[in-house]
Write a protein that holds these residues in place. Structure first.
Motif, short mmCIF file in Angstrom:
data_model
loop_
_atom_site.label_atom_id
_atom_site.label_comp_id
_atom_site.label_asym_id
_atom_site.label_seq_id
_atom_site.Cartn_x
_atom_site.Cartn_y
_atom_site.Cartn_z
N ILE A 119 0.83 -1.20 0.00
CA ILE A 119 0.00 0.00 0.00
C ILE A 119 0.86 1.26 0.00
O ILE A 119 0.51 2.27 -0.59
CB ILE A 119 -0.97 -0.01 1.21
N GLU A 120 2.05 1.18 0.63
CA GLU A 120 2.94 2.34 0.65
C GLU A 120 3.40 2.71 -0.76
O GLU A 120 3.47 3.89 -1.11
CB GLU A 120 4.16 2.05 1.53
N ARG B 72 0.59 4.40 -2.57
CA ARG B 72 0.48 5.81 -2.17
C ARG B 72 1.54 6.65 -2.87
O ARG B 72 1.27 7.79 -3.29
CB ARG B 72 0.61 5.93 -0.65
N GLY C 69 0.53 7.43 -6.29
CA GLY C 69 -0.42 8.53 -6.29
C GLY C 69 0.28 9.88 -6.28
O GLY C 69 -0.13 10.82 -6.97
N ASP D 11 8.49 13.36 -0.02
CA ASP D 11 7.46 12.57 -0.69
C ASP D 11 7.58 11.09 -0.31
O ASP D 11 6.58 10.41 -0.07
CB ASP D 11 7.56 12.72 -2.21
N ALA E 292 4.86 8.80 1.88
CA ALA E 292 4.30 7.54 1.39
C ALA E 292 4.70 6.36 2.27
O ALA E 292 4.00 5.35 2.32
CB ALA E 292 4.76 7.29 -0.04
#
Length: 335
Positions: free
Chosen positions: A215-216, A219, A222, A245, A249
């Motif tokens: 999931i990191e 992110r 994104g 950044d 994340a």
């Protein structure tokens, strides 16, 4: 054949048959290595060559300076008890060094290659390889170093077992974009078929490679999309990531980001530029067509790679690099 004879009778620019003969004749021991920030082809070729050597009764040690040596997303390729050492072996002077998928000696180590073994064999598919070995098997037409390793094992008469084929399959599919890039030649497909015929579970491998994103990292992707800049009327898409950044994340794994930017409609080149600790940047460059050769751009700053995929580290600031890169891409597009 003695080690001295190997140095004198085999040409520096070697064929598959000549390197295969050296593999068969040299009793070892061996040190097997690949480039810093290794990708699927680098790790796949490293593991496959080492396993093939060991299957042939040779003493072979894998070495890599990175920590971790094997990226997390490729860790599934390691067998129980199998490891890539961060320390050079005590008997280094007795070992022949086999370097895989590494275009320049500087991407291998801070030490000169001559200090890493009694003899250096350089096996690579990057067309701009620096030929730094005592033997250099370089094929810029090969889809991947993994494809070259298959040909080399065939010439040596060594079996293509499942444990050797699995990491080679990973090297082949990752360097050809799942056999979808322009380097996915008929020979690449034939090599892929050979690997699948060993009985490896390609569906399970695909899930581990492409359907296993933390999931990191999602992110972070994104953030990459949110920071995408549209330059040269959409023909160049760039994202610049700062250290904060990655902290936001929760990961610094931006693998695949440059490819994602290249995939935006109208893009000729996608580029991910990331700030690094201590200053400067590292850039991943991906081209969507033959109109731009990103390896030429990377080489101008001391990097390298392929026509469609290259990387470079630079002391420039991110904004300076963006301006410079835009000018380089524009110049090539103008012809």
């Amino acid at each position: 054949m003695s080690h001295t004879e190997a140095r004198t009778i085999v040409p520096a620019e070697a064929s598959v048959a000549e390197v295969a003969r050296w593999l068969v004749d040299d009793p070892g021991p061996f040190l097997v290595a690949t480039h810093r920030n290794p990708d699927g082809d680098a790790i796949g070729s490293l593991l496959a060559m080492t396993r093939a050597l060991r299957n042939a009764g040779r003493d072979a040690v894998m070495w890599h300076p990175d920590t971790p040596a094997v990226p997390e997303d490729l860790g599934f390729l390691l067998h129980d008890g199998e490891a890539v050492s961060h320390e050079l072996p005590a008997d280094l002077a007795e070992r022949a060094l086999i370097v895989l998928d590494c275009a320049t000696a500087g991407r291998l180590a801070d030490l000169p290659t001559g200090a890493l073994g009694r003899f250096v064999v350089n096996i690579d598919h990057h067309h701009d390889n620096g030929r730094y070995g005592d033997l250099n098997l370089i094929d810029g037409t090969a889809s991947s170093t993994a494809q070259m390793v298959v040909a080399l094992l065939d010439a040596a008469g060594w079996p293509l077992t499942g444990e050797v084929a699995e990491p080679l399959h990973v090297g082949l599919v990752t360097d050809t974009g799942r056999l979808s890039y322009s380097n996915a030649t008929p020979e690449a497909f034939r090599t892929g078929a050979r690997l699948v015929e060993t009985g490896i579970d390609v569906a399970a491998i695909a899930r581990r490679l492409y359907e296993n994103m933390p999931i990191e990292q999602a992110r972070l992707m994104g953030i990459v999309y949110s920071k995408a800049r549209v330059l040269l009327d959409g023909r160049l898409i760039i994202a610049v990531l700062e250290l904060e950044d990655f902290a936001a994340a929760g990961t610094d794994d931006a693998d695949g980001a440059a490819e994602a930017l290249r995939g935006i409609r109208g893009a000729e080149v996608g580029a991910l530029i990331r700030s690094v600790h201590g200053g400067g940047i590292r850039a991943s460059l991906r081209a969507a067509s033959d109109r731009v050769d990103v390896s030429l751009i990377a080489r101008a700053e001391g990097g390298g790679g392929h026509r469609a995929a290259a990387g470079v580290s630079s002391a420039r600031s991110a904004e300076d690099f963006v301006e410079w890169l835009s000018a380089q891409v524009e110049a090539q597009l103008r012809g």
